[in-house]
Design an enzyme around this catalytic site. Sequence first.
Site, mmCIF file in Angstrom:
data_model
loop_
_atom_site.group_PDB
_atom_site.id
_atom_site.type_symbol
_atom_site.label_atom_id
_atom_site.label_comp_id
_atom_site.label_asym_id
_atom_site.label_seq_id
_atom_site.Cartn_x
_atom_site.Cartn_y
_atom_site.Cartn_z
ATOM 1 N N ASN A 46 0.850 -1.193 0.000
ATOM 2 C CA ASN A 46 0.000 0.000 0.000
ATOM 3 C C ASN A 46 0.883 1.238 0.000
ATOM 4 O O ASN A 46 1.973 1.256 0.562
ATOM 5 C CB ASN A 46 -0.995 -0.010 1.173
ATOM 6 N N GLU A 48 0.275 5.168 0.791
ATOM 7 C CA GLU A 48 -0.689 6.162 1.259
ATOM 8 C C GLU A 48 -0.317 7.565 0.795
ATOM 9 O O GLU A 48 0.819 7.809 0.375
ATOM 10 C CB GLU A 48 -0.776 6.110 2.798
ATOM 11 N N CYS A 57 -3.979 0.760 -2.726
ATOM 12 C CA CYS A 57 -3.951 -0.464 -1.924
ATOM 13 C C CYS A 57 -2.890 -1.420 -2.481
ATOM 14 O O CYS A 57 -2.540 -1.358 -3.663
ATOM 15 C CB CYS A 57 -5.297 -1.164 -1.967
ATOM 16 N N GLU A 59 -3.131 -4.568 -3.104
ATOM 17 C CA GLU A 59 -3.641 -5.497 -4.118
ATOM 18 C C GLU A 59 -3.550 -4.891 -5.513
ATOM 19 O O GLU A 59 -3.131 -5.526 -6.471
ATOM 20 C CB GLU A 59 -5.110 -5.858 -3.832
ATOM 21 N N CYS A 92 -10.440 -4.467 0.025
ATOM 22 C CA CYS A 92 -11.555 -3.519 0.083
ATOM 23 C C CYS A 92 -12.436 -3.731 -1.157
ATOM 24 O O CYS A 92 -12.057 -4.427 -2.107
ATOM 25 C CB CYS A 92 -11.046 -2.081 0.164
ATOM 26 N N CYS A 95 -10.803 -2.847 -4.491
ATOM 27 C CA CYS A 95 -9.822 -3.848 -4.928
ATOM 28 C C CYS A 95 -10.501 -5.104 -5.447
ATOM 29 O O CYS A 95 -10.053 -5.685 -6.435
ATOM 30 C CB CYS A 95 -8.863 -4.202 -3.792
HETATM 31 ZN ZN ZN Z 1 -8.166 -1.988 -1.570
#
Ligand code: ZN
Length: 140
Positions: A46, A48, A57, A59, A92, A95
Amino acid sequence: MVGISEKEKKLLEAALKSMDNAYVLWGFKVGAAVLAEDGKIYGGCNVESWVSGLGTCAERCAIDHAVLHGNRKIRELALVMELKGNNNPVPCGACLQYIYGFAENSKIKILMAKEKDGKILFETVKVKTLEELLPYPFRK
Ligand SMILES: [Zn+2]
């Protein structure tokens, strides 16, 4: 712990290794790894941002990494999340939809685990299919 193969363990270990490079400003570290159509593993972490919504993210980072190397399909995805509070290692919604766009089929496995002190907590490993996590994907 659910039964996982050596290959799946390798995928989780790759996600763990990718987690080291996570760029965390306010959340927690996440690492991901995908087994791509070329048979190779591509990691992601990830990233940020201080600007809400601009971060990525792990993924999607891993999928983009595979795409960068010419892949268009992924066969499996592993996700490892730093143990922090009650966080639950699961992709999430954004994703899941992104994974759907690159998944070989809706039955691909998604392996999810927590990490503590640099190690995968194998007793926390969960394995679900993409279809189980996203039964009604958006499609055109
Ligand atoms: Zn995600």
